[in-house]
Every structure is written in structure tokens, then in C-alpha cells.
Design an enzyme around this catalytic site. Structure first.
Site, PDB file in Angstrom:
ATOM      1  N   GLY A 110     -35.572 -29.203 -14.477  1.00  0.00           N
ATOM      2  CA  GLY A 110     -36.084 -29.703 -13.140  1.00  0.00           C
ATOM      3  C   GLY A 110     -37.085 -30.805 -13.545  1.00  0.00           C
ATOM      4  O   GLY A 110     -37.155 -31.047 -14.633  1.00  0.00           O
ATOM      5  N   GLY A 111     -37.773 -31.458 -12.628  1.00  0.00           N
ATOM      6  CA  GLY A 111     -38.809 -32.291 -12.983  1.00  0.00           C
ATOM      7  C   GLY A 111     -39.691 -31.659 -13.811  1.00  0.00           C
ATOM      8  O   GLY A 111     -40.036 -30.687 -13.338  1.00  0.00           O
TER       9      GLY A 111
ATOM     10  N   VAL B  87     -35.502 -24.687 -16.469  1.00  0.00           N
ATOM     11  CA  VAL B  87     -35.593 -23.627 -15.536  1.00  0.00           C
ATOM     12  C   VAL B  87     -34.618 -22.698 -15.971  1.00  0.00           C
ATOM     13  O   VAL B  87     -33.540 -23.081 -16.593  1.00  0.00           O
ATOM     14  CB  VAL B  87     -34.934 -24.055 -14.047  1.00  0.00           C
ATOM     15  CG1 VAL B  87     -35.080 -22.798 -13.235  1.00  0.00           C
ATOM     16  CG2 VAL B  87     -35.731 -25.240 -13.726  1.00  0.00           C
TER      17      VAL B  87
ATOM     18  N   ASP C  68     -37.925 -36.796  -4.415  1.00  0.00           N
ATOM     19  CA  ASP C  68     -36.842 -36.819  -5.194  1.00  0.00           C
ATOM     20  C   ASP C  68     -35.809 -35.859  -4.520  1.00  0.00           C
ATOM     21  O   ASP C  68     -35.184 -35.186  -5.337  1.00  0.00           O
ATOM     22  CB  ASP C  68     -37.512 -36.160  -6.533  1.00  0.00           C
ATOM     23  CG  ASP C  68     -36.244 -36.512  -7.746  1.00  0.00           C
ATOM     24  OD1 ASP C  68     -35.347 -37.182  -7.552  1.00  0.00           O
ATOM     25  OD2 ASP C  68     -36.578 -35.850  -8.953  1.00  0.00           O
TER      26      ASP C  68
ATOM     27  N   LEU D 147     -31.012 -22.646 -17.017  1.00  0.00           N
ATOM     28  CA  LEU D 147     -30.131 -23.091 -15.638  1.00  0.00           C
ATOM     29  C   LEU D 147     -30.136 -24.590 -15.508  1.00  0.00           C
ATOM     30  O   LEU D 147     -29.265 -24.958 -14.855  1.00  0.00           O
ATOM     31  CB  LEU D 147     -30.915 -22.499 -14.448  1.00  0.00           C
ATOM     32  CG  LEU D 147     -30.865 -21.211 -14.202  1.00  0.00           C
ATOM     33  CD1 LEU D 147     -31.712 -20.465 -13.142  1.00  0.00           C
ATOM     34  CD2 LEU D 147     -29.326 -20.640 -13.739  1.00  0.00           C
ATOM     35  N   GLY D 148     -31.176 -25.333 -16.125  1.00  0.00           N
ATOM     36  CA  GLY D 148     -31.013 -26.680 -16.131  1.00  0.00           C
ATOM     37  C   GLY D 148     -32.709 -27.303 -16.051  1.00  0.00           C
ATOM     38  O   GLY D 148     -33.523 -26.550 -16.175  1.00  0.00           O
TER      39      GLY D 148
ATOM     40  N   LYS E 177     -39.677 -21.596 -14.086  1.00  0.00           N
ATOM     41  CA  LYS E 177     -39.898 -23.084 -14.470  1.00  0.00           C
ATOM     42  C   LYS E 177     -40.740 -23.282 -15.547  1.00  0.00           C
ATOM     43  O   LYS E 177     -42.049 -22.815 -15.450  1.00  0.00           O
ATOM     44  CB  LYS E 177     -40.150 -24.021 -13.366  1.00  0.00           C
ATOM     45  CG  LYS E 177     -39.959 -25.155 -13.450  1.00  0.00           C
ATOM     46  CD  LYS E 177     -40.174 -25.889 -12.194  1.00  0.00           C
ATOM     47  CE  LYS E 177     -39.894 -27.340 -12.485  1.00  0.00           C
ATOM     48  NZ  LYS E 177     -39.991 -28.116 -10.851  1.00  0.00           N
TER      49      LYS E 177
END
Ligand SMILES: *[C@@H]1O[C@H](CO)[C@@H](O)[C@H](O)[C@H]1NC(C)=O
Ligand SMILES: *[C@@H]1O[C@H](CO)[C@@H](O)[C@H](O)[C@H]1NC(C)=O
Ligand SMILES: *[C@@H]1O[C@H](CO)[C@@H](O)[C@H](O)[C@H]1NC(C)=O
Ligand SMILES: *[C@@H]1O[C@H](CO)[C@@H](O)[C@H](O)[C@H]1NC(C)=O
Ligand SMILES: *[C@@H]1O[C@H](CO)[C@@H](O)[C@H](O)[C@H]1NC(C)=O
Ligand SMILES: *[C@@H]1O[C@H](CO)[C@@H](O)[C@H](O)[C@H]1NC(C)=O
Ligand SMILES: *[C@@H]1O[C@H](CO)[C@@H](O)[C@H](O)[C@H]1NC(C)=O
Ligand SMILES: *[C@@H]1O[C@H](CO)[C@@H](O)[C@H](O)[C@H]1NC(C)=O
Length: 715
Positions: A392-393, A397, A509, A389-390, A411
Site C-alpha cells: 500500500g502507500g 500489508v 489516490d 497481501l500487497g 500495515k
């Protein structure tokens, strides 16, 4: 045994007096109750000859007849009414001018009986029909006309307005009836269509739709007959022999002609012609309210409130019962004891908790689900690229589907710096699991079997706000309504972090990639990797630099102190991004070849009233533009260089909510009341003037901008 006999003997007279008939008289004819003054079988059972009815038991079920031709179905002493069937007048034509007919002559006789003028109507049914009504002594004459053709005869509703059916009320004091039918054209125009005409008395129970059914018995109808016990005045001397009411009664006049009836006095019940008896109100708790001690009196009752309470027990008692007071004191003592014990227990537990504070054990106190490693591998198809999905910090994810079909976002930390990552994750977990807000992504659970824990979040289906702002294909943010709503929702979540969560949380953030949109495009704030919990005595926190270029609070950059106002600044940037559709951190080259940041560009467009040109969506009307201007002003306040001059997240959230409500109301109004549109417009713009005045003095802004063309999502 003797006691039982005694009881039976004593109860006998009471049972007799509750009967509606005279002692020794039959009370019922078939299903119909015959109350005194009416009587059957023996003339002595009736008050006088007028009330003596014929109960014909030779037929089954038995029939009760009034005079010779009225069958009685119900007699009411309270209303002074009797329901009886009256013959119907009928004429049937053969289409050649010839016909059969039944005319009706009904006489209620010399007794105290009348047709009810309020409950009966002369009703006629037919297509070429003149219905006449008079009495047998010729004191009045009346009627109605009903006409129709084949189309209108198909009318199915229960209406009687002259088409196929007509009706007219009766005069008062009608004691006999002469019903006749006539026709204007002997039905010659209609041929064999609906050849019959009918005229009858119908009471309020009559249903025309039933009557139209071919199998309905049209030979008679039910009419209401009113009766009094005696025509004439109530005698002055109520003890005289001529007075027909029993004990404990009042004499009451009928509205339909002369005569009186009898009614039980208040507090008494029974048959008023036989005599009324006292009601024991204390035994009839449903009808007679009493909150305290009930005591029956003759014709009334008393009700005293319980000791310690006051007021009218028949209505309600105020105060507290002695027993209640005792119970409350008892409960209070119990609660205090439990409270003290709980307090001691809590203190014990807090000691333990502090001990584990830095370890993963903190998680044990959170209400989250523990997932197994295998479960998450299966859910994400071993972290397949298709499920990515991408970033994240501090981790990637992945989307996953649990065995119960719940979609989740898993995550997974980058493996690089395990210890640091592990701490960050626990940190994030600690924060997120305390949060419960509809605009914040919920944590569902975690997995502790891996080297660094995995966090499992609810899956938010519609991607990031960043995607929707910058993707040409997305239509969500093409309307101001949605932009405003998403801004308000995000602000509400951040306000929650700052002021409602305990201890307060700085997100640290805030950016459009950390704002997700769910199925309904509702905003949900995500990613707490950078969040900081502030302990009660601290207002700012020196942390290692993190956050995202373009969104970073310039004061935080200079001082290194992260405060709640840093989130306010970042939120201001998100507002600008929403309004302009331009990525924060990018630049505009002005005509003068000067390069300025999008933030500066935005602020200057407010000052020189060119805001409209830089908006990323179509503005519907001036009212909407006014709303946008207020939000733009709000953004500019959030972007003030000095923390102290920025509004709090609470103020921002409340302002956005207010504008959103105004917008929603206006929208609802425009859709519902078009006529009030103009009026509404002017009153709303007044409200806006007020709102604009509040923020009419923007400060000068100094903006730190970064010379990075292609900024990254995260540092
Ligand atoms: C009651 O009516 C029946 C006919 O329906 C008649 O034979 C009888 O004599 C009547 N009785 C009285 C008491 O009028
Ligand atoms: C008579 O009418 C009253 C109401 O007016 C109703 O309560 C009662 O059931 C009726 N009795 C019969 C036998 O139809
Ligand atoms: C009148 O009634 C008689 C006998 O019931 C019947 O034979 C005749 O057809 C009827 N006439 C009309 C016009 O209805
Ligand atoms: C009933 O009314 C008709 C007219 O429709 C009339 O000819 C007749 O004489 C009346 N009968 C009585 C008894 O009044
Ligand atoms: C009644 O209906 C018939 C056919 O259904 C039609 O021919 C006739 O004109 C109609 N008559 C009236 C008065 O509407
Ligand atoms: C109706 O019929 C009666 C008797 O058959 C007759 O006297 C009268 O003239 C007729 N009326 C019309 C309008 O046809
Ligand atoms: C009159 O009322 C009685 C009792 O409700 C009912 O049985 C009877 O069918 C009614 N008669 C008509 C013609 O409606
Ligand atoms: C009962 O007594 C109260 C006063 O205590 C009075 O207000 C009320 O009208 C009486 N009710 C009856 C039915 O007499």
C-alpha cells in the site's frame, strides 16, 4: 370491629344482586351456571314452568336436563342461547340388507324455544345415505345425500360436501325435529365398508375430523337452542305485570321467530331479568378509558381532563399537565446548565488537543484498540511471505489472524525513512479513525510498540478491484449489475470523504488497487496514505506530488493543487477501467498508427457510438445498454480537463445510485411480473431519455496521457 360488620352487611345485597339466580336459589348445576329466568330445584326459582330445568345430582358430575332428553351444557343470557345435546339418528347395515336403526324425535315443547337456524346444520355422515329432516307437525321437509366409495372415505379434511358427509341448514322457527335415515342400496354395493349412517344437528363447534375418530361418542351431538323470555311483543307499558324484563333494561326482539328478550341498557350490567345495575366505569379502567378525573354517574360517567389540558378525557386529552410543564422547564434548565458546563469542558480539552496535534497523542482520542507487537507478530506469523497481501502507500500489508479468529490486515511501514513514514502513518491513522462508512475499510487498532506504528485494519477478503477487473478467472465483473453496484458503492464512499466527514478529506489516490471487495463483493475504499484533510477555509491544498500514473488529475499535475475534483477525475478513470477492462495508462494504436491513451479512446468511442465494442462484459439487453451509456457519459464528465467542469462526488454518487435503483427495480419487475414486461420497458426507456437529455452535451476533452506502457501501482 363494628366497622367490619357494617361493611359486610352493606356489601351483602350487592353480592346477592350480582348473582345470576333469584335470591335463595341455587345458581349452578355442576359446572353449568343456570341464570334466571332459568331455575332449578324449586319451580319458584324459574320464571315459569318452561324455564324450570331438572338438575340431576344423583350422577357425578351433576347433569342439567331440559325436558327429558336434552342435556344442557351452557346457557347464555346475552345471546339468548342454550347448548344442549340431541340424539343422533343412526342406521347400521350388516351387508345382507338387514339393519338396526335409531330414529330421532326431539320436541322442544310449547315453551319459547327454537333450534337456532344460524348456528345449527343437519349433518349426515355415511356412504350410501339419505338423511331426512322434518318437524313433528309436518310443516317442512328437507334433507341431504352423502355418497362415497372406499377411496373418498379416506378424506381427511374437515369438509362436508356430499362425499362421505353432507349438511343442510335449518329453517327458522323449528321447534321440533324428526330425523330419519334411508339408503339407496341398503349398503349392498359397499359390503362391510362403513356400514353405519348418521344424521344429527351440529352447531358451529362440530368438528368432522373428531367425528371420524372411531372412539368419538356418536350417540349425541351438541346443538344450539335459542330462547326468548316470552313469545309475543314487548308490552307498551313496561311497568305492567306481564313485562318480564327487570330494571334498567331494553326490550329486544329475537331474529328467529316471535318473542322478546331483555338486554341491559348501555352503562348498566347484570342479569336483565333480575334487573341491571349501574356500572362504576371509574373502577373498570381497562374497559372504560379516562385520561383525567373520572366521575361515575347513573348509567354513564364523566371524565374531565387534568388542569391545563383540554379535549374529551374519554378519548384523549391534549396539551400539557401543569406537572409536565414544570418538569419540562426543570429539564430545560438542567440541560442548559449541563450544556454550558460541557461547552467549557470541551474548550479546555480542545486547547490540550491542539497542543498534541502533531504527535502520536492524537491517537489517544480515537476509539481504537491498541495491539502489542507480539500479538501482531503472532497473528501474521512474523510477517511471513505467505501472508503478504500487497504494497500500500508507504508500507506492506500482511494478513493476520488474531487469537479470537478475527482476520485482520496489518500495515507495516517500509523502514526506509522512519520519521517521514511515522508521520504519514499518524496522518493516515488520524483520518481513518474518524471515518465510519460501510464502503470504507475500517481501522481496528494500532501498535505503538514498534519504531513506527503499525496499523491494523479489518481484513477485506476478496482482494482488490484491480485484481477482479484484470484477472481472467474472476467472474464478478462479468455482469453490469455488479460493475454498477461497485461503482455506486465506491462513489458513495468518496462522497462521504468529501462532504460528510468533518473536516473534508481528499483521498488523493483513488485507483482500482485501493478499492477492495469483501465477502459479498461489496466495495471498500482503502489506503489513506495520500489523503489530505482540508481545513474549512481551504478548498485546495498544495502538496508534494503523489498519486498513481494513469489516475492522476491532469490539472493537479500542472498546478500541484490537490482538490476534491482530483478524486473525481481518478474515479472517472476507475469507471473507464470498470467499463473497458483496460489498465489506465495503457495505449491503443489506431488504424492510422496513431497512439492514443485508453481515456481518449474511451471518450471517442462515446462520440462515435462504438462504446459497445469496447466493453469488457456482455450486455444483456438494450435497457442495460442505455444504463451503461449514462454511466459512460458520467465518466466522461468526471474526466473533463478543467476541475470546475467536473461534477462533484455527490452528484456522481447520486446519479449512480439513481441508475442502480432503476436497474434493481427493473430487475425485480422482470422477475415478478412477466406480463408487464413490455409496458415496463417503454416507461423505463422514457425515464432514460430524460436522464440522457441531462448530460447530452459533453464537452471536448483534453487528456494528459503518459507514455508509460507498464505503469506501476503506485509511484
Ligand atoms: C329429574 O329427572 C330425573 C331422572 O333423570 C327424575 O327422576 C326426576 O323426577 C326429575 N325431576 C324433576 C323435578 O323433573
Ligand atoms: C358458555 O358459553 C360461553 C360463550 O358462549 C363461554 O364463555 C362459557 O365459558 C361457557 N360456559 C360453560 C360452562 O361452558
Ligand atoms: C342389531 O342390534 C343387535 C343387538 O344390539 C345385534 O345383535 C345385531 O347384530 C344388530 N344388527 C345389525 C345389522 O347391526
Ligand atoms: C318422521 O319422519 C318419517 C319419515 O322419514 C315419517 O314416516 C314419520 O311419520 C315422521 N314422524 C313424525 C312423528 O312425524
Ligand atoms: C374398495 O377397495 C377394495 C380393495 O381395497 C377394492 O377391491 C374395491 O374395488 C374398492 N371398491 C370401491 C367401490 O372403490
Ligand atoms: C333394503 O332393505 C329393505 C328391508 O330389508 C328391503 O325392503 C328393500 O327392498 C331393500 N332395498 C334394496 C335396494 O336392496
Ligand atoms: C357438548 O359440549 C359439552 C360441553 O362443551 C362437552 O362436554 C360434550 O362432550 C359435548 N358433546 C358432544 C357430543 O360433542
Ligand atoms: C354517556 O354520555 C355521553 C355524553 O356525555 C354520551 O355520548 C354517551 O352515549 C353516554 N353513554 C351511555 C352509556 O349512556
Amino acid at each position: 370491629m363494628s366497622m367490619l360488620w357494617l361493611t359486610l352487611l352493606l356489601s351483602w345485597p350487592a353480592a346477592a344482586s350480582s348473582s345470576n339466580a333469584r335470591p335463595g336459589c341455587e345458581e349452578k348445576c355442576g359446572d353449568v351456571i343456570v341464570p334466571y329466568p332459568f331455575g332449578i330445584d324449586d319451580p319458584k326459582c324459574a320464571m315459569d314452568e318452561y324455564f324450570f330445568l331438572n338438575c340431576s345430582r344423583s350422577v357425578s358430575p351433576p347433569q342439567l336436563w331440559f325436558r327429558i332428553n336434552i342435556e344442557v351444557f351452557n346457557i347464555s343470557v346475552e345471546d339468548g342461547t342454550m347448548i344442549g345435546s340431541i340424539w343422533t339418528a343412526e342406521r347400521c347395515y350388516d351387508g345382507l340388507g338387514d339393519y338396526n336403526y335409531t330414529d330421532v324425535r326431539t320436541n322442544l315443547g310449547d315453551g319459547p324455544f327454537r333450534f337456532s337456524d344460524t348456528r345449527n346444520k343437519l349433518t349426515a355422515f355415511g356412504c350410501d345415505t339419505y338423511a331426512y329432516m322434518g318437524d313433528l307437525v309436518g310443516s317442512f321437509w328437507s334433507g341431504c345425500i352423502s355418497i362415497c366409495n372406499n377411496e373418498s372415505a379416506k378424506i381427511t379434511e374437515n369438509s362436508c360436501s356430499g362425499i362421505g358427509c353432507c349438511h343442510t341448514p335449518l329453517p327458522k322457527s323449528t321447534k321440533s325435529l324428526n330425523l330419519t335415515l334411508r339408503s339407496a342400496y341398503n349398503h349392498s354395493r359397499l359390503g362391510n365398508f362403513m356400514p353405519c349412517d348418521y344424521a344429527f344437528l351440529a352447531d358451529e363447534t362440530f368438528n368432522l375430523l373428531d367425528f371420524r375418530l372411531s372412539d368419538y361418542d356418536k350417540s349425541s351431538s351438541n346443538a344450539t337452542i335459542e330462547w326468548v323470555v316470552k313469545e309475543g311483543k314487548c308490552p307498551d307499558d313496561q311497568n305492567s305485570n306481564v313485562y318480564r324484563c327487570g330494571d334498567n333494561t331494553n326490550c329486544d326482539y329475537s331474529e328467529n321467530g316471535e318473542g322478546y328478550r331483555c338486554l341491559c341498557k348501555p352503562g348498566f350490567q347484570g342479569n336483565p331479568y333480575l334487573g341491571c345495575h349501574d356500572i362504576d366505569e371509574c373502577k373498570e379502567k381497562e374497559r372504560y378509558h379516562c385520561e383525567g378525573t373520572c366521575k361515575n354517574t347513573f348509567g354513564n360517567y364523566t371524565c374531565d381532563c387534568p388542569i391545563g389540558m383540554h379535549g374529551d378525557g374519554k378519548v384523549s386529552c391534549q396539551g400539557f399537565r401543569i406537572t409536565t410543564i414544570a418538569a419540562v422547564i426543570g429539564a430545560a434548565i438542567f440541560t442548559m446548565t449541563v450544556g454550558i458546563l460541557a461547552f467549557i469542558a470541551c474548550r479546555e480539552r480542545r486547547k490540550k488537543r491542539n497542543f498534541f496535534n502533531n504527535g502520536g497523542m492524537i491517537l489517544k482520542h480515537q476509539r481504537v484498540r491498541i495491539f502489542s507487537e507480539a500479538e501482531l507478530i503472532k497473528a501474521t506469523k512474523n510477517y511471513d511471505k505467505s501472508n503478504f497481501l500487497g504494497e500500500g502507500g508507504f508500507g506492506s500489508v500482511y494478513r493476520g489472524v488474531l487469537s479470537d479468529d478475527t482476520q485482520v490486515a496489518v500495515k507495516k511501514p517500509k523502514e526506509a525513512d522512519k520519521i517521514r513514514v511515522s508521520q504519514e502513518f499518524q496522518h493516515e491513522m488520524g483520518i481513518v479513525s474518524q471515518i465510519n462508512h460501510k464502503n470504507v475499510v475500517k481501522i481496528l487498532g494500532l501498535c505503538l510498540q514498534t519504531k513506527v506504528p503499525l496499523l491494523v485494519y479489518e481484513f477485506v477478503s476478496n482482494g482488490t478491484l484491480f485484481h477482479h477487473i484484470h484477472s481472467k478467472s474472476s467472474q464478478v465483473l462479468k455482469t453490469w449489475k455488479n460493475c454498477l453496484r461497485i461503482a455506486a458503492e465506491t462513489a458513495s464512499a468518496l462522497d462521504y470523504f468529501h462532504s460528510l466527514a468533518s473536516p473534508p478529506i481528499i483521498h488523493g489516490d483513488v485507483k482500482s488497487t485501493n478499492i477492495l471487495l469483501d465477502d459479498n463483493y461489496m466495495a471498500k475504499v482503502a489506503d489513506f496514505g495520500a489523503s489530505v484533510l482540508i481545513s474549512p477555509n481551504q478548498t485546495a491544498m498544495a502538496t508534494k506530488m503523489q498519486g498513481t500514473f494513469g489516475y492522476l488529475d491532469p490539472e493537479y499535475l500542472m498546478t500541484g493543487n490537490l482538490t476534491e475534483k482530483s478524486d473525481v477525475y481518478s474515479f472517472g478513470v476507475v469507471l473507464v477501467e470498470l467499463l473497458t477492462g483496460v489498465k489506465p495508462g495503457s495505449h491503443k494504436t489506431l488504424a492510422s498508427n496513431e497512439k492514443i491513451s485508453i481515456i481518449q479512446y474511451f471518450l471517442s468511442s462515446i462520440e462515435d457510438y462504438s462504446l459497445r465494442q469496447i466493453l469488457s462484459f456482455e450486455v444483456a439487453d438494450e435497457t442495460e445498454m442505455e444504463e451503461i451509456e449514462i454511466v459512460a457519459e458520467l465518466a466522461s464528465k468526471c474526466l473533463r480537463s478543467s476541475c470546475l467542469n467536473r461534477p462533484t462526488m455527490r452528484q456522481v454518487s447520486e446519479e449512480l445510485d439513481r441508475i442502480k435503483k432503476l436497474h434493481d427495480n427493473l430487475w425485480a419487475q422482470e422477475n415478478s411480473e412477466e406480463t408487464e414486461h413490455l409496458l415496463g420497458d417503454s416507461s423505463v426507456s422514457n425515464r432514460f431519455q430524460h436522464a440522457t437529455a441531462e448530460i447530452a452535451h459533453p464537452e471536448t476533452h483534453s487528456v494528459v496521457s503518459f507514455d508509460i506502457e507498464n505503469y506501476g501501482d503506485s509511484m
